[in-house]
Design an enzyme around this catalytic site. Structure first.
Site: not given
Ligand SMILES: [Zn+2]
Length: 259
Positions: A52, A54, A56-57, A108, A131, A169
């Site tokens: 996805h 985001h 942090d990915h 998410h 996530d 995570h």
């Protein structure tokens, strides 16, 4: 193929699969841990899989692609950095002789996808779920509805029980504190908490988890179980005929407020 979680930021894992010469990474939010692992193990990067959009990915995708030329696969309904092969439900990513099948898991984010690698040569199946599903928990609903997330988790829960769940995570202990508040009498949960606390005390990842374990301990896969239903109804003062999605929404809200 060896599976390794590369720690990134405070509590992310970038999953790496490697065969001694080539590597596949999932959700590289930061390029540096991947560059370090490639150099340390003398590996070529064969592909980047993204679940996805985001940051942090995806934050390391552009630098890794520029340096290695590795192809990038990602969700058809989301924007991620650079050129990529867009995938949605029923598609697959074929890399290094492995076929990762794609499952749409909105909730998410609106276009979130998961990658499933079936069992091969005696190796357990692998699920890279970003996530969406965490050990003992699930992702926050930033873009999707409770009904969407419930359907997404149902789809993941239907995969083989021996699937190894590669979440993005290390949220497990915090999730399990909440799970215990929901189901204080769940003996499997008590046992799993002790197991995870021991791993964290040794600074080891609690992941990957096993899907069969998640079905027994994760309240977000158990929102139709009598124990969870009763706890959510009492907590949120829901009526006895509340719809499944409303129960799930109340469970998710309870977790959001839980300290
Ligand atoms: Zn996310």
């Amino acid at each position: 193929m060896t599976l390794v979680p590369l720690p990134a930021f405070a509590d992310n894992y970038i999953w790496m699969l490697q065969d001694g010469s080539n590597a596949i990474v999932v959700d590289p939010g930061d390029a540096q841990p991947v560059f370090d692992a490639l150099a340390r193990n003398k590996l070529q990067l064969a592909a980047i899989l993204v679940t996805h959009h985001h940051a942090d990915h995806t934050g390391g995708v552009a630098a890794l692609q520029a340096a290695t030329g590795a192809p990038v696969f990602g969700p058809a309904r989301e924007r991620i950095p650079g050129p990529f092969t867009p995938l949605s439900h029923g598609d697959s990513a074929d890399v290094l002789g492995l076929r990762f099948s794609v499952i749409d898991v909105p909730g998410h984010t609106a276009g979130h996808i998961a990658y499933f690698l079936p069992a091969r040569q005696g190796r357990a199946p692998l699920l890279f779920c970003g996530d969406t599903l965490f050990s003992g928990g699930c992702g926050r609903l930033f873009e999707g509805t409770p009904a969407q997330m419930l359907a997404s988790l149902d789809a993941l829960a239907a995969l083989p029980g021996d699937s190894r769940v590669c979440c993005a995570h290390e949220y497990t202990l915090a999730n399990l504190r909440f799970a215990r508040a929901v189901e204080p009498g769940n003996a499997d949960l008590t046992q799993y908490i002790a197991h995870c606390e021991s791993l964290r005390a040794q600074e080891l990842p609690t992941l990957p988890s096993q899907l069969a374990t998640e079905r027994r301990i994760n309240p977000f896969l158990r929102s139709r179980e009598a124990t969870v239903l009763r706890a959510v109804r009492e907590h949120a003062e829901l009526s006895a005929d509340a719809a499944e999605a409303d129960v799930f929404a109340a469970l998710r809200q309870w977790k959001n407020d839980f300290r």
